[in-house]
Motif scaffolding. Structure first.
Motif, PDB file in Angstrom:
ATOM      1  N   ASN A  77       0.519  -1.069  -0.031  1.00 40.81           N
ATOM      2  CA  ASN A  77      -0.265   0.282  -0.040  1.00 40.81           C
ATOM      3  C   ASN A  77       0.822   1.123  -0.322  1.00 40.81           C
ATOM      4  O   ASN A  77       0.659   2.509   0.550  1.00 40.81           O
ATOM      5  CB  ASN A  77      -0.850   0.098   0.650  1.00 40.81           C
ATOM      6  N   THR A  78       1.980   1.346  -0.542  1.00 43.16           N
ATOM      7  CA  THR A  78       3.215   2.696  -1.098  1.00 43.16           C
ATOM      8  C   THR A  78       3.588   2.567  -2.246  1.00 43.16           C
ATOM      9  O   THR A  78       3.500   1.559  -3.096  1.00 43.16           O
ATOM     10  CB  THR A  78       4.044   1.774   0.022  1.00 43.16           C
ATOM     11  N   VAL A  79       3.945   3.887  -2.251  1.00 43.80           N
ATOM     12  CA  VAL A  79       3.960   4.941  -3.626  1.00 43.80           C
ATOM     13  C   VAL A  79       5.370   5.249  -3.215  1.00 43.80           C
ATOM     14  O   VAL A  79       5.252   5.288  -2.195  1.00 43.80           O
ATOM     15  CB  VAL A  79       2.627   5.787  -4.563  1.00 43.80           C
ATOM     16  N   TYR A  80       6.377   5.497  -4.546  1.00 40.10           N
ATOM     17  CA  TYR A  80       7.422   5.680  -3.806  1.00 40.10           C
ATOM     18  C   TYR A  80       7.913   6.728  -5.060  1.00 40.10           C
ATOM     19  O   TYR A  80       7.226   7.133  -6.376  1.00 40.10           O
ATOM     20  CB  TYR A  80       8.547   4.338  -4.211  1.00 40.10           C
ATOM     21  N   LEU A  81       8.918   7.194  -4.629  1.00 43.41           N
ATOM     22  CA  LEU A  81       9.213   8.982  -6.000  1.00 43.41           C
ATOM     23  C   LEU A  81      11.179   8.575  -5.564  1.00 43.41           C
ATOM     24  O   LEU A  81      11.079   8.715  -5.092  1.00 43.41           O
ATOM     25  CB  LEU A  81       9.087   9.806  -5.635  1.00 43.41           C
ATOM     26  N   GLN A  82      11.630   7.828  -6.235  1.00 39.86           N
ATOM     27  CA  GLN A  82      12.905   8.069  -6.466  1.00 39.86           C
ATOM     28  C   GLN A  82      13.626   9.189  -7.265  1.00 39.86           C
ATOM     29  O   GLN A  82      13.829   9.482  -8.108  1.00 39.86           O
ATOM     30  CB  GLN A  82      13.530   6.119  -6.606  1.00 39.86           C
ATOM     31  N   MET A  83      14.299  10.145  -6.467  1.00 35.74           N
ATOM     32  CA  MET A  83      14.468  11.016  -6.617  1.00 35.74           C
ATOM     33  C   MET A  83      16.288  11.638  -6.845  1.00 35.74           C
ATOM     34  O   MET A  83      16.752  11.250  -6.198  1.00 35.74           O
ATOM     35  CB  MET A  83      14.150  12.554  -5.862  1.00 35.74           C
ATOM     36  N   ASN A  84      16.842  11.004  -8.260  1.00 38.48           N
ATOM     37  CA  ASN A  84      18.430  11.110  -8.512  1.00 38.48           C
ATOM     38  C   ASN A  84      18.255  12.684  -9.150  1.00 38.48           C
ATOM     39  O   ASN A  84      18.058  13.366  -9.522  1.00 38.48           O
ATOM     40  CB  ASN A  84      18.487  10.210  -9.195  1.00 38.48           C
ATOM     41  N   SER A  85      20.016  13.254  -8.882  1.00 37.33           N
ATOM     42  CA  SER A  85      20.260  14.134  -9.782  1.00 37.33           C
ATOM     43  C   SER A  85      19.838  15.472  -9.727  1.00 37.33           C
ATOM     44  O   SER A  85      19.410  16.236  -9.728  1.00 37.33           O
ATOM     45  CB  SER A  85      20.469  14.023 -10.870  1.00 37.33           C
ATOM     46  N   LEU A  86      19.401  15.456  -7.774  1.00 42.51           N
ATOM     47  CA  LEU A  86      18.604  16.929  -7.529  1.00 42.51           C
ATOM     48  C   LEU A  86      18.949  18.284  -7.742  1.00 42.51           C
ATOM     49  O   LEU A  86      20.274  18.122  -7.723  1.00 42.51           O
ATOM     50  CB  LEU A  86      18.740  16.089  -5.815  1.00 42.51           C
ATOM     51  N   LYS A  87      17.994  18.835  -7.891  1.00 40.61           N
ATOM     52  CA  LYS A  87      19.129  20.174  -8.390  1.00 40.61           C
ATOM     53  C   LYS A  87      17.908  20.914  -7.564  1.00 40.61           C
ATOM     54  O   LYS A  87      17.434  20.915  -6.576  1.00 40.61           O
ATOM     55  CB  LYS A  87      18.746  20.480  -9.156  1.00 40.61           C
ATOM     56  N   HIS A  88      18.626  22.354  -7.515  1.00 35.43           N
ATOM     57  CA  HIS A  88      18.147  23.171  -6.555  1.00 35.43           C
ATOM     58  C   HIS A  88      16.408  24.326  -6.618  1.00 35.43           C
ATOM     59  O   HIS A  88      15.641  24.068  -5.811  1.00 35.43           O
ATOM     60  CB  HIS A  88      18.885  24.821  -6.126  1.00 35.43           C
ATOM     61  N   GLU A  89      16.669  23.852  -7.816  1.00 37.75           N
ATOM     62  CA  GLU A  89      14.798  24.309  -8.343  1.00 37.75           C
ATOM     63  C   GLU A  89      13.651  22.834  -8.311  1.00 37.75           C
ATOM     64  O   GLU A  89      13.223  23.690  -8.342  1.00 37.75           O
ATOM     65  CB  GLU A  89      15.200  24.824 -10.413  1.00 37.75           C
ATOM     66  N   ASP A  90      14.011  21.954  -7.886  1.00 34.94           N
ATOM     67  CA  ASP A  90      13.426  20.993  -6.621  1.00 34.94           C
ATOM     68  C   ASP A  90      12.933  20.818  -6.040  1.00 34.94           C
ATOM     69  O   ASP A  90      12.070  20.016  -5.105  1.00 34.94           O
ATOM     70  CB  ASP A  90      13.935  19.499  -6.630  1.00 34.94           C
ATOM     71  N   THR A  91      13.559  22.038  -5.002  1.00 35.54           N
ATOM     72  CA  THR A  91      13.109  22.156  -3.707  1.00 35.54           C
ATOM     73  C   THR A  91      11.717  22.776  -3.846  1.00 35.54           C
ATOM     74  O   THR A  91      10.806  23.913  -3.813  1.00 35.54           O
ATOM     75  CB  THR A  91      13.688  23.671  -2.933  1.00 35.54           C
ATOM     76  N   ALA A  92      10.409  21.794  -3.332  1.00 36.74           N
ATOM     77  CA  ALA A  92       9.370  22.139  -3.078  1.00 36.74           C
ATOM     78  C   ALA A  92       9.145  21.147  -1.540  1.00 36.74           C
ATOM     79  O   ALA A  92       9.822  20.609  -1.466  1.00 36.74           O
ATOM     80  CB  ALA A  92       8.552  21.645  -3.973  1.00 36.74           C
ATOM     81  N   VAL A  93       7.237  21.110  -0.862  1.00 38.39           N
ATOM     82  CA  VAL A  93       6.655  20.251  -0.521  1.00 38.39           C
ATOM     83  C   VAL A  93       6.663  19.516  -1.314  1.00 38.39           C
ATOM     84  O   VAL A  93       5.663  19.851  -2.739  1.00 38.39           O
ATOM     85  CB  VAL A  93       5.953  21.051   0.167  1.00 38.39           C
ATOM     86  N   TYR A  94       6.816  17.975  -1.429  1.00 40.56           N
ATOM     87  CA  TYR A  94       6.515  17.165  -2.351  1.00 40.56           C
ATOM     88  C   TYR A  94       4.996  16.315  -1.611  1.00 40.56           C
ATOM     89  O   TYR A  94       4.751  15.687   0.120  1.00 40.56           O
ATOM     90  CB  TYR A  94       7.527  16.105  -2.077  1.00 40.56           C
TER      91      TYR A  94
END
Length: 126
Positions: A77-94
């Motif tokens: 019962n889980t969904v995932y989001l793998q985030m690689n090579s993060l950038k400053h512009e990825d800053t946010a509430v998810y």
């Protein structure tokens, strides 16, 4: 109605990776298309990624294509989001959300989502 809780956010440096989880309760997520959205300070909520009921189809925003991967484990019962090579512009509430529709335009529209979690903060220092 399904209840959603996002976990896994934090403060990282540009180039690092994070793996977000969205844990559901109340109903099994196999009943839903699941999406990830994000909202930066002062901006509207924007689409990140969506995955169909059994994970056989996905869509991504152009800004994250090739860097982020959405996946799901209906048994957990889980969904995932793998985030690689993060950038400053990825800053946010998810946020993760649940909907009953799947399609390029509909899945990108936050108004199509019936349930939302409270979000988890991702901060990427440059």
């Amino acid at each position: 109605q399904v209840q959603l809780v996002e976990i896994g956010g934090g403060l990282v440096q540009a180039g690092d990776s994070l793996n977000l989880s969205c844990v559901a309760s109340g109903r099994n997520i196999s009943n839903y298309v699941m999406g990830w959205f994000r909202q930066a300070s002062g901006k509207e909520r924007e689409f990140v990624a969506v995955i169909a009921w059994y994970g056989d189809a996905t869509y991504y925003a152009d800004s994250v294509e090739g860097r982020f991967t959405i996946s799901r484990d209906n048994a957990k019962n889980t969904v995932y989001l793998q985030m690689n090579s993060l950038k400053h512009e990825d800053t946010a509430v998810y946020y993760c959300g649940a909907t009953n529709v799947f399609g390029g335009t509909w899945s990108r529209d936050p108004l199509q989502y019936k349930s939302w979690g409270r979000g988890t903060q991702v901060s990427v220092s440059s």
